[in-house]
Design an enzyme around this catalytic site. Structure first.
Site, mmCIF file in Angstrom:
data_model
loop_
_atom_site.group_PDB
_atom_site.id
_atom_site.type_symbol
_atom_site.label_atom_id
_atom_site.label_comp_id
_atom_site.label_asym_id
_atom_site.label_seq_id
_atom_site.Cartn_x
_atom_site.Cartn_y
_atom_site.Cartn_z
ATOM 1 N N TYR A 1 0.732 -1.209 0.103
ATOM 2 C CA TYR A 1 0.076 0.086 -0.095
ATOM 3 C C TYR A 1 0.636 1.234 0.022
ATOM 4 C CZ TYR A 1 -3.374 3.390 1.406
ATOM 5 O OH TYR A 1 -4.391 4.607 1.201
ATOM 6 N N ASP B 1 9.216 2.785 0.410
ATOM 7 C CA ASP B 1 7.925 3.588 1.002
ATOM 8 C C ASP B 1 8.170 3.348 2.400
ATOM 9 O OD1 ASP B 1 5.916 4.755 2.085
ATOM 10 O OD2 ASP B 1 4.453 3.562 0.635
ATOM 11 N N LYS C 1 3.406 9.758 8.888
ATOM 12 C CA LYS C 1 2.998 9.099 9.976
ATOM 13 C C LYS C 1 4.017 9.906 10.912
ATOM 14 C CE LYS C 1 0.488 5.411 7.901
ATOM 15 N NZ LYS C 1 0.737 4.565 6.982
HETATM 16 C C1 LIG Z 1 -0.257 4.970 5.568
HETATM 17 C C2 LIG Z 1 0.759 4.567 4.359
HETATM 18 C C3 LIG Z 1 0.801 5.445 3.238
HETATM 19 C C4 LIG Z 1 -0.373 6.519 2.986
HETATM 20 O O1 LIG Z 1 -0.095 7.645 3.967
HETATM 21 P P1 LIG Z 1 -1.178 8.412 4.273
HETATM 22 O O2 LIG Z 1 -0.803 9.710 5.305
HETATM 23 O O3 LIG Z 1 -2.405 7.975 4.833
HETATM 24 O O4 LIG Z 1 -1.734 9.214 2.862
HETATM 25 C C5 LIG Z 1 1.712 5.124 2.285
HETATM 26 N N1 LIG Z 1 2.468 4.291 2.279
HETATM 27 C C6 LIG Z 1 2.696 3.440 3.388
HETATM 28 C C7 LIG Z 1 3.566 2.394 3.570
HETATM 29 C C8 LIG Z 1 1.632 3.694 4.476
HETATM 30 O O5 LIG Z 1 1.873 2.796 5.660
#
Ligand SMILES: *Cc1c(COP(=O)(O)O)cnc(C)c1O
Length: 432
Positions: A144, A237, A265
């Protein structure tokens, strides 16, 4: 008996907000029932709208590494708010936060701040395409990367929780440029990269959106080598893993350096901050240094920046929190393994640093096919049983469990006792 406030609020929310929530997985769709409406939080405790207390293992889905309402972050936000909340002009705080990120995350030489992880990944993808002149992008099944169109293909957690791995509204053209490989399968990756039309490989260096799936030994190193051979940009990511599995994220923990990194985050201490950064030559493509357009009215917002500086500053000044987190993690490992040994349920426990998952599956869980074939009915009963014990887990089998520097050995022991009881009930109900 009075109707619980959360029930009333969820009904009201459904009249003004699609599905009653502002992010789908919050709605308890996978586990049934009504989401708790949270009134406040402190440390490791959440209180719902009826005043019930819960021990929190969601941590706002990752950001709350220091626990809720951390005094340093709170003080920084209050002080910043009194000086005005947005100027749309540069501030010295942005330099301070950028220097901290560059200090802490080994591969980052230049960094641009945005407002969410989604913005970070969309922007990093654009930079990679511009730098290589290629349109294709490779991601992993169950990975994701936020809700940008290009990423909503085989996207794990939120999307999987809804049972719509591909979202309507994403054009066929966009989906065509996104290729998908199996996590931990280097041969699959090599096959895709051979065509020479892939700009970048997007990977969660520890997958965290199909539960917690660690990289197999050599997987990240193999990606690095394949990208080098084919002129492909490697993007970690680290929106979830950044500052969580080590101060410098998964790249520090595994010693493999990507070309670009996306963050989110924890970087905002609970306020909306994301970032993308990496090799200076690549980041100099970003406007106004270069031609790749990327902008944001509220990017570098002083309130969010102050929270980020306070959170990252606290982490830098207290590196021992990572020893504490590892100690808690090992305590959980030992407890869960003991419980699993005494249970005849098919269970698998994966953990790296302060993220972990219990799968209702015999394992090993190494990729999306194994992560997604667990017993979701049992998970839902487990989730509600734990909630009844006052323990708040993510309401989806595809979300990892997070603990924070505020958690204690006592919290872990209490959690293990509840787990043992609840898993026993799940077995009894399954047998009934
Ligand atoms: C949460 C998450 C996202 C998206 O971040 P948002 O601040 O919710 O847009 C992207 N990549 C990873 C790995 C995530 O866990």
């Amino acid at each position: 008996m009075d109707t619980p406030r959360s029930h009333e609020l969820f009904e009201a929310a459904n009249r003004s907000i699609p599905g009653g929530v502002n992010s789908p997985v919050r709605a308890f769709g996978r586990v049934g029932g009504v989401p708790l409406f949270i009134a406040r939080a402190a440390g490791t405790t959440l209180w719902d709208a009826d005043g019930n207390a819960y021990l929190d293992y969601v941590g706002s889905w990752g950001p709350m590494l220091l626990g809720h309402a951390h005094h340093a972050v709170e003080a920084a936000v209050v002080a910043a708010a009194s000086k005005g909340t947005s100027f749309g002009a540069p501030t010295s705080g942005e330099i301070e936060l950028a220097e901290k990120v560059i200090d802490m995350v080994p591969s980052v030489e230049l960094v641009r701040f945005v407002n969410s992880g989604t913005e970070a990944t969309m922007s990093a993808l654009r930079v990679a395409r511009a730098a290589t002149g290629r349109d294709g992008m490779l991601k992993f099944r169950g990975g994701y990367h936020g809700h940008g169109d290009a990423f909503l293909v085989e996207a794990g957690s939120g999307a999987a929780t809804l049972g719509v791995p591909d979202s309507p509204g994403v054009t066929a053209g966009t989906a065509r440029d996104t290729r998908v490989a199996e996590y931990n399968d280097l041969d699959d990756v090599a096959g895709h990269l051979r065509g020479g039309d892939i700009a970048c490989v997007f990977v969660e260096p520890i997958a965290g959106n199909m539960g917690c799936v660690p990289p197999a030994p050599g997987f990240l190193e193999g990606l690095r080598a394949l990208c080098d051979e084919t002129g492909t940009i490697l993007i970690f990511d680290e929106v979830m893993t950044g500052f969580r599995v080590a101060m410098g994220g998964a790249q520090e923990r595994y010693g493999v350096m990507p070309d670009l990194t996306t963050l989110g985050k924890i970087i905002g201490g609970g306020l909306p901050v994301g970032a993308f950064g990496g090799r200076a030559d690549l980041m100099r493509h970003v406007a106004p240094a270069g031609p790749v357009y990327q902008a944001g009215t509220l990017s570098g917002n002083p309130l969010a920046t102050a929270a980020g500086i306070a959170a990252l500053g606290w982490i830098q000044d207290h590196p021992q929190i990572y020893d504490h987190l590892e100690m808690l993690g090992q305590r959980l490992d030992r407890g869960v393994e003991r419980i699993m040994a005494g249970s005849d349920q098919p269970l698998t426990w994966n953990r790296v640093g302060a993220m972990a998952s219990l799968y209702f599956h015999p394992g090993p869980v190494t990729d999306w096919p194994s992560a997604s074939s667990g017993d979701n009915e049992r998970f839902a009963r487990f989730f509600h049983g734990m909630l009844d014990e006052g323990i708040y887990l993510a309401p989806s089998p595809y979300e990892a469990l997070f603990f924070s520097a505020a958690h204690t050995e006592h919290d872990i022991d209490r959690t293990l006792e509840s787990m043992e009881r609840v898993l026993g009930q799940v077995v009894a109900e399954a047998g009934a």
